[in-house]
Motif scaffolding. Sequence first.
Motif, PDB file in Angstrom:
ATOM      1  N   ASP A   1       0.839  -1.201   0.000  1.00 54.18           N
ATOM      2  CA  ASP A   1       0.000   0.000   0.000  1.00 54.18           C
ATOM      3  C   ASP A   1       0.880   1.259   0.000  1.00 54.18           C
TER       4      ASP A   1
ATOM      5  N   PHE B   1       0.727   5.424   0.838  1.00 57.11           N
ATOM      6  CA  PHE B   1      -0.090   6.344   1.617  1.00 57.11           C
ATOM      7  C   PHE B   1       0.684   7.627   1.863  1.00 57.11           C
TER       8      PHE B   1
ATOM      9  N   CYS C   1       1.653   2.022   8.249  1.00 57.85           N
ATOM     10  CA  CYS C   1       0.674   2.074   7.168  1.00 57.85           C
ATOM     11  C   CYS C   1      -0.742   1.974   7.737  1.00 57.85           C
ATOM     12  N   PRO C   2      -1.750   2.362   6.949  1.00 49.42           N
ATOM     13  CA  PRO C   2      -3.137   2.297   7.428  1.00 49.42           C
ATOM     14  C   PRO C   2      -3.583   0.888   7.848  1.00 49.42           C
TER      15      PRO C   2
END
Length: 71
Positions: A13, A15, A30-31
């Motif tokens: 991912d 971000f 990370c989210p």
Amino acid sequence: MPRYDFRCRACGDTFELNRPMAEASAPATCPQGHTDTVKLLSTVAVTGRGSAVPSAPSGGGGGCCGGACGC
């Protein structure tokens, strides 16, 4: 406040985080909650009305070879 781009090595991912420049090198999560992330190099777009490069005089050739090759 500057925006920094990160990529998670665990899930792939990408971000963004807004943080002060003093914290630019701080680790990011990370989210999805993974901590194995890397900061990406960001491009900066600068736009403006004027030009810092003076325009060429009119009537001159120019180009890669002064206009002699017709390019």
